[in-house]
Each structure stands twice: as structure tokens, then as C-alpha cells.
Design a protein around this motif. Structure first.
Motif, PDB file in Angstrom:
ATOM      1  N   LEU A 137       0.859  -1.174   0.000  1.00 57.60           N
ATOM      2  CA  LEU A 137       0.000   0.000   0.000  1.00 57.60           C
ATOM      3  C   LEU A 137       0.897   1.227   0.000  1.00 57.60           C
ATOM      4  O   LEU A 137       1.773   1.353   0.860  1.00 57.60           O
ATOM      5  CB  LEU A 137      -0.914  -0.003   1.228  1.00 57.60           C
ATOM      6  N   LEU A 138       0.707   2.115  -0.970  1.00 57.73           N
ATOM      7  CA  LEU A 138       1.594   3.261  -1.144  1.00 57.73           C
ATOM      8  C   LEU A 138       0.834   4.573  -1.098  1.00 57.73           C
ATOM      9  O   LEU A 138      -0.312   4.664  -1.544  1.00 57.73           O
ATOM     10  CB  LEU A 138       2.309   3.191  -2.504  1.00 57.73           C
ATOM     11  N   ASN A 139       1.513   5.585  -0.581  1.00 58.10           N
ATOM     12  CA  ASN A 139       1.047   6.963  -0.715  1.00 58.10           C
ATOM     13  C   ASN A 139       2.006   7.648  -1.689  1.00 58.10           C
ATOM     14  O   ASN A 139       3.220   7.588  -1.513  1.00 58.10           O
ATOM     15  CB  ASN A 139       1.061   7.692   0.623  1.00 58.10           C
ATOM     16  N   GLN A 154      -7.141   7.731  -2.355  1.00 56.04           N
ATOM     17  CA  GLN A 154      -5.972   8.513  -2.745  1.00 56.04           C
ATOM     18  C   GLN A 154      -4.700   7.655  -2.798  1.00 56.04           C
ATOM     19  O   GLN A 154      -3.664   8.117  -3.252  1.00 56.04           O
ATOM     20  CB  GLN A 154      -5.737   9.693  -1.790  1.00 56.04           C
ATOM     21  N   HIS A 155      -4.774   6.420  -2.353  1.00 52.17           N
ATOM     22  CA  HIS A 155      -3.600   5.561  -2.291  1.00 52.17           C
ATOM     23  C   HIS A 155      -3.440   4.694  -3.533  1.00 52.17           C
ATOM     24  O   HIS A 155      -4.356   4.590  -4.346  1.00 52.17           O
ATOM     25  CB  HIS A 155      -3.663   4.664  -1.048  1.00 52.17           C
ATOM     26  N   LEU A 167       1.971  -0.654 -10.703  1.00 50.38           N
ATOM     27  CA  LEU A 167       1.298   0.294  -9.823  1.00 50.38           C
ATOM     28  C   LEU A 167      -0.166   0.401 -10.221  1.00 50.38           C
ATOM     29  O   LEU A 167      -0.491   0.616 -11.389  1.00 50.38           O
ATOM     30  CB  LEU A 167       1.987   1.654  -9.965  1.00 50.38           C
ATOM     31  N   TRP A 168      -1.046   0.240  -9.233  1.00 47.28           N
ATOM     32  CA  TRP A 168      -2.496   0.295  -9.441  1.00 47.28           C
ATOM     33  C   TRP A 168      -3.088   1.368  -8.541  1.00 47.28           C
ATOM     34  O   TRP A 168      -2.775   1.428  -7.363  1.00 47.28           O
ATOM     35  CB  TRP A 168      -3.124  -1.054  -9.104  1.00 47.28           C
ATOM     36  N   LYS A 169      -3.962   2.205  -9.071  1.00 47.52           N
ATOM     37  CA  LYS A 169      -4.645   3.254  -8.307  1.00 47.52           C
ATOM     38  C   LYS A 169      -5.883   2.651  -7.661  1.00 47.52           C
ATOM     39  O   LYS A 169      -6.652   1.938  -8.319  1.00 47.52           O
ATOM     40  CB  LYS A 169      -5.049   4.402  -9.253  1.00 47.52           C
ATOM     41  N   ILE A 170      -6.069   2.897  -6.377  1.00 47.00           N
ATOM     42  CA  ILE A 170      -7.307   2.459  -5.727  1.00 47.00           C
ATOM     43  C   ILE A 170      -8.455   3.260  -6.321  1.00 47.00           C
ATOM     44  O   ILE A 170      -8.403   4.479  -6.418  1.00 47.00           O
ATOM     45  CB  ILE A 170      -7.224   2.619  -4.198  1.00 47.00           C
ATOM     46  N   LYS A 189      -6.049   0.592 -13.602  1.00 42.01           N
ATOM     47  CA  LYS A 189      -4.891   1.054 -14.342  1.00 42.01           C
ATOM     48  C   LYS A 189      -5.336   1.360 -15.773  1.00 42.01           C
ATOM     49  O   LYS A 189      -6.012   0.549 -16.400  1.00 42.01           O
ATOM     50  CB  LYS A 189      -3.786   0.004 -14.347  1.00 42.01           C
ATOM     51  N   VAL A 190      -4.969   2.546 -16.274  1.00 41.10           N
ATOM     52  CA  VAL A 190      -5.283   2.947 -17.643  1.00 41.10           C
ATOM     53  C   VAL A 190      -3.989   2.952 -18.431  1.00 41.10           C
ATOM     54  O   VAL A 190      -3.006   3.560 -18.008  1.00 41.10           O
ATOM     55  CB  VAL A 190      -5.949   4.343 -17.686  1.00 41.10           C
TER      56      VAL A 190
END
Length: 107
Positions: free
Chosen positions: A7-9, A70-71, A79-82, A104-105
Motif C-alpha cells: 500500500l503506497l502513498n 488517494q492511495h 502500480l495500481w490506483k485504488i 490502471k489505464v
């Protein structure tokens, strides 16, 4: 749970026009295990160079309960956006697991 995920910020920085993610300086909020499952993949009908893929992370690891829209999640070197609000499933008066939709786009 068989998949290791992070989990990343990712902080936002100001560009000339707007705020953009600073992918070079992520903060790892949590590393743990979960089950990552395919959810959806679509292509634009006119511009087939654009693909939207979605995965779902299901985890009973309490470190992921802090996730917000936002994570980001790192899984399999990508890398995947929540996408949207994480959902905390409750059972017997406590949180049983969390489900995160990730997007992911490409193109």
C-alpha cells in the motif's frame, strides 16, 4: 492469501498546469498479503490503444484497513490506483476483511 502487495502513498507535486503524482517518491504505508483477482478489462471502441484494467484486492491484513481512494497498490511490479472507497466487511461486530478495487489505464 497468497499475493504480496504494498500500500503506497504517492505525493502530489505542482507542475506548470496542475498537481501531478510524484511517482519517484512513494511512501510505503504497509506491506502484506492478500488475494488479488481479475475484475474487469475494457478497450475504447474507437481508440483501441486505450485499455482500462481493474483488479480487486481482498485482504484480512489489518494494515490495509487504512487504505483510501488517494492511495496506490503495488502488485506484481505494477502500480495500481485504488478506485473508489475501500469497503470494510464486518462480521460478528468486527472487521473481517477489506476489499479494494484497483484501476490502471494504459495507452
Amino acid at each position: 492469501m497468497t499475493d504480496q502487495v504494498k500500500l503506497l502513498n504517492i505525493p502530489l507535486i505542482r507542475s506548470e498546469m496542475r498537481m501531478v503524482p510524484d511517482y519517484d517518491h512513494p511512501t510505503i504505508l504497509h506491506t502484506g498479503m492478500g488475494s488479488v483477482q481479475p475484475f474487469l478489462a475494457i478497450e475504447d471502441e474507437i481508440d483501441r490503444d486505450t485499455t482500462v484494467s481493474q483488479l480487486r484486492l481482498i485482504s484480512d491484513d489489518s494494515g490495509f484497513y487504512q487504505a483510501t481512494a488517494q492511495h496506490y497498490v503495488e502488485f506484481g511490479g505494477e502500480l495500481w490506483k485504488i478506485d473508489g472507497r475501500p469497503f470494510l466487511w464486518r462480521y460478528g461486530g468486527r472487521v473481517h476483511h477489506v476489499e479494494l478495487n484497483m484501476r490502471k489505464v494504459e495507452g
